[in-house]
Design a protein around this motif. Structure first.
Motif, PDB file in Angstrom:
ATOM      1  N   THR A  10       0.828  -1.205   0.000  1.00 21.21           N
ATOM      2  CA  THR A  10       0.000   0.000   0.000  1.00 21.21           C
ATOM      3  C   THR A  10       0.860   1.252   0.000  1.00 21.21           C
ATOM      4  N   GLU A  11       2.083   1.161   0.584  1.00 24.60           N
ATOM      5  CA  GLU A  11       2.952   2.349   0.620  1.00 24.60           C
ATOM      6  C   GLU A  11       3.344   2.774  -0.795  1.00 24.60           C
ATOM      7  N   LEU A  12       3.347   1.805  -1.751  1.00 17.66           N
ATOM      8  CA  LEU A  12       3.618   2.153  -3.154  1.00 17.66           C
ATOM      9  C   LEU A  12       2.409   2.865  -3.761  1.00 17.66           C
ATOM     10  N   LEU A  13       1.214   2.358  -3.453  1.00 14.02           N
ATOM     11  CA  LEU A  13      -0.007   2.973  -4.001  1.00 14.02           C
ATOM     12  C   LEU A  13      -0.207   4.373  -3.449  1.00 14.02           C
ATOM     13  N   THR A  41       1.408  -2.671  -9.959  1.00 16.52           N
ATOM     14  CA  THR A  41       1.513  -2.418  -8.533  1.00 16.52           C
ATOM     15  C   THR A  41       0.138  -2.526  -7.904  1.00 16.52           C
ATOM     16  N   ARG A  48      -7.982  -7.705  -4.593  1.00 14.98           N
ATOM     17  CA  ARG A  48      -7.326  -7.036  -5.738  1.00 14.98           C
ATOM     18  C   ARG A  48      -6.021  -7.728  -6.102  1.00 14.98           C
ATOM     19  N   PRO A  71       6.458 -10.385   8.486  1.00 15.50           N
ATOM     20  CA  PRO A  71       5.788 -11.123   9.551  1.00 15.50           C
ATOM     21  C   PRO A  71       4.410 -10.576   9.933  1.00 15.50           C
ATOM     22  N   THR A  72       4.022  -9.430   9.366  1.00 17.83           N
ATOM     23  CA  THR A  72       2.804  -8.783   9.875  1.00 17.83           C
ATOM     24  C   THR A  72       1.549  -9.243   9.146  1.00 17.83           C
ATOM     25  N   GLN A  73       0.400  -8.868   9.717  1.00 24.70           N
ATOM     26  CA  GLN A  73      -0.898  -9.244   9.132  1.00 24.70           C
ATOM     27  C   GLN A  73      -1.055  -8.656   7.731  1.00 24.70           C
ATOM     28  N   GLY A  74      -0.347  -7.565   7.455  1.00 21.94           N
ATOM     29  CA  GLY A  74      -0.456  -6.926   6.146  1.00 21.94           C
ATOM     30  C   GLY A  74       0.313  -7.662   5.064  1.00 21.94           C
ATOM     31  N   ASP A  75       1.122  -8.631   5.474  1.00 21.11           N
ATOM     32  CA  ASP A  75       1.938  -9.386   4.513  1.00 21.11           C
ATOM     33  C   ASP A  75       1.193 -10.631   4.071  1.00 21.11           C
ATOM     34  N   GLY A 112       6.448 -14.298  18.190  1.00 13.78           N
ATOM     35  CA  GLY A 112       5.800 -15.483  17.617  1.00 13.78           C
ATOM     36  C   GLY A 112       5.420 -15.299  16.153  1.00 13.78           C
ATOM     37  N   ASN A 113       4.927 -14.093  15.812  1.00 15.17           N
ATOM     38  CA  ASN A 113       4.393 -13.955  14.456  1.00 15.17           C
ATOM     39  C   ASN A 113       5.487 -13.986  13.394  1.00 15.17           C
ATOM     40  N   ASN A 114       6.781 -13.978  13.798  1.00 18.23           N
ATOM     41  CA  ASN A 114       7.830 -14.101  12.783  1.00 18.23           C
ATOM     42  C   ASN A 114       7.768 -15.462  12.098  1.00 18.23           C
TER      43      ASN A 114
END
Lengths: 415, 415
Positions: A10-13, A41, A48, A71-75, A112-114
């Motif tokens: 999203t940082e690209l958009l 992109t 999407r 590692p995050t939910q956005g990945d 843990g989320n890693n």
């Protein structure tokens, strides 16, 4: 072979960062003989991203994504591909172990989320990440023969993984014909267009090898890329073209391939068996820091003094008070005295000094922001160069550091 | 309103240039309240460009292209759109005249093919180019209400045309879309995933404002983005969410938006009216250089000594020979002695020292590459921190500099 690059994030958009991964991959893939036809992109949105990947797999043979392996939910890149190809996800033990080690070595307990980074789509080829925690992924569709490759977003992780693992895979999987060899002549001192003027006829006329100019933080890189049956033949083609263009640009070439300005300076200091010390004012230690970026620099760099205040220039570097009072701290006399003083104090073969006005304040009528003096004292006596640089404070620091390293290089060459 | 950006140009597909137009347009459009959902790059190929534009017009309300408005045969954007929308092309006399004038004023005879730039699709709104010859184009589809906008490729022409003509058009045509405001909390000291775990509930639950974590050269940025009717309302939404997450991450937040670690350190030094001097070994001047990136840093930075050799550590910084001999140059004792020595020598309020093993060589059994000691001496006494960093030589230097700046910040906070 048709390739589509899909950049996620999203940082690209939002336009918060410039996409440098796509041009890097596009340039390398073209050198390897692959055709990059589309670049897309998309943000971190499952629906999407799924649509984009579906379209890409429809119109390309190879789809290479960047980003979304963190590692995050956005990945979500791996999960989206898995659902698109109807594959389940499983924990890849080897990657899990490697990620745990990565944290152990830094004496940090792993969140843990890693472990999300070790989750892989069934049947995927897992690619090691030598610079970070997120492994890469290669998924082959046995029926269509198409391939989707997931690379991490951080540019240094992506480029390292691409060169070390993806290039060999692509060559083996798609039987790249012959070899592509590149040689980079790194130049300093001439702008891109001025340099282009000198070798334009070759840039326009050449198809193999190709000739490309790339601006890289104040340096201009001349990249010669040859395609041939084997490396010897490719090298021969490169040498032939280099022979033609060298006479036009030779005085500006300081290094080959990954030889930085500070590396070539270091090699010259070793070759001439000289030690060095620096007195830096406006660059605030940046020149010394660049010199110490080179492994083994401790064998010729003795030390430096960042003499930001006039008091330190006088007491620690030995600049006569009258010079500061009469000529000013930003003057040829001050620079030369600093170079001689630091060389004497640290008893080195070379002393180099930088003083100037980095701005935005500090300018006077006769001394504008960007005025810089670079002095070198050594076996060939004392020399001083005056420059007027423009740009922001950090631009001026950066340009001054490059100029200082290049003047030092030229001083050492004539010894 | 959904926007898709389409960047055209084979040089982009070949990776010869980095695309800076897309991030510029994306950032500005988001500020204006438009949602940029896809970005696509396609070469100068009629068939593929037509497919890309068709897909874009299907899934977006507004399609904005960049590039392909030049005078050469390779510039085909307008023709492709015309054929996609079944419109004929005609010579736009006003533009033709303006282009002729552009050359006359420069006493240059106009190449005939420049008139191609004055060819327009029937019914198009022609947009003046104040920085170059290629006019922009706006085409409205009366039936679908969708709009396609063609902008020139050169970034300075594109940005000028966007601000002067396209922004007013979009506001008038689509009404005020409200605003999007972002606030960035810059953090240091926790990894991306560890930080996420602290505020995960908010990241998952939030849709407006949104919460995003971005890793940026060793810092983690927490970005809060709110959409609202006006800026005041957006700020209110941001403040409300920030109020919720602050308690969870406050100790790691060092700056807001573009406030760097060195800037926040500088502000603290000014607030506490303290001067500073540094003794750097493994970072080679990098920490001092970062501190001097801040305008006005000369009012608190007196100077530094890069004591790369043990001799300089002893003679110039005053580290007792026994410490080097018994404990080694990379030790807590050496770091603390360096910090005390440099503070005394430059008579500053704060002295900070860094010593470590940047590698790749220099490691011993009990002292691995990446072992770093950071010591601070000041009004609150002497403190020393031990770190184990990983990565390349320059990675370790960079991570050490960040840690040193952050330790300094924390030391200053409790004064």
């Amino acid at each position: 072979m048709i390739v589509e690059l899909v950049s996620t994030g999203t940082e690209l958009l939002l336009g918060q960062i410039v996409n440098t991964n796509a041009p890097f991959l596009a340039a390398r893939l073209n050198e390897l003989g692959f055709s990059v036809i589309y670049q897309t992109t998309v943000g971190d949105n499952r629906e999407r991203m799924k649509n984009v990947l579906k379209t890409a797999l429809d119109r390309a043979d190879i789809v290479i994504t960047s980003g979304g392996l963190g590692p995050t939910q956005g990945d979500i890149t791996k999960e989206v591909t898995a659902s698109l190809l109807n594959r389940s996800m499983y924990l890849h033990e080897v990657s899990a172990e490697r990620i745990k080690r990565f944290f152990d070595e830094r004496r940090i307990c792993m969140p843990g989320n890693n472990l999300r980074q070790a989750m892989m789509p069934e049947g995927a080829i897992v690619v090691d990440n030598t610079c970070g925690t997120a492994p890469g992924v290669i998924i082959e569709n046995q029926t269509t023969g198409k391939v989707i490759i997931h690379l991490p977003g951080p540019p240094h992780e992506l480029s390292a993984m691409f060169e070390m693992s993806i290039v060999p895979y692509l060559k083996e999987r798609f039987g790249v014909q012959g070899v592509i060899v590149s040689k980079v002549l790194r130049t300093y001192g001439l702008g891109e267009s001025a340099l282009e003027e000198k070798i334009k006829e070759y840039i326009l006329s050449q198809s193999n090898p190709t000739l490309a100019l790339l601006a890289r933080n104040g340096e201009i890189h001349v990249r010669i890329t040859a395609r041939a049956e084997n490396e010897i033949e490719a090298r021969r083609l490169i040498d032939e073209l280099e022979g033609h263009i060298r006479p036009h640009i030779n005085e500006y070439v300081f290094g080959i391939d990954d030889e930085t300005l500070e590396k070539s300076v270091g090699n010259l200091l070793l070759a001439k068996d000289l030690t060095i010390a620096l007195a830096e004012s406006c660059t605030g230690g940046l020149v010394t820091s660049r010199i110490t970026d080179v492994p083994g620099s401790s064998s010729y760099l003795i030390g430096s003094i960042v003499c930001y205040s006039n008091a330190v220039k006088i007491t620690s570097v030995g600049v006569p008070e009258e010079i500061i009072a009469v000529k000013g701290a930003v003057s040829q006399e001050a620079a030369e005295s600093m170079a001689q003083g630091i060389r004497k104090q640290f008893s080195t073969g070379i002393g180099i000094a930088v003083t100037g006005i980095a701005g935005p304040t500090g300018a006077t009528n006769d001394k504008p922001v960007g005025l810089v003096y670079i002095a070198i004292d050594g076996p060939a006596g004392t020399v001083c160069h005056q420059h007027y640089f423009n740009g922001t404070r950090t631009d001026i620091k950066h340009r001054t550091a490059l100029a200082a390293l290049n003047h030092l290089r030229q001083y050492l060459l004539i010894l």
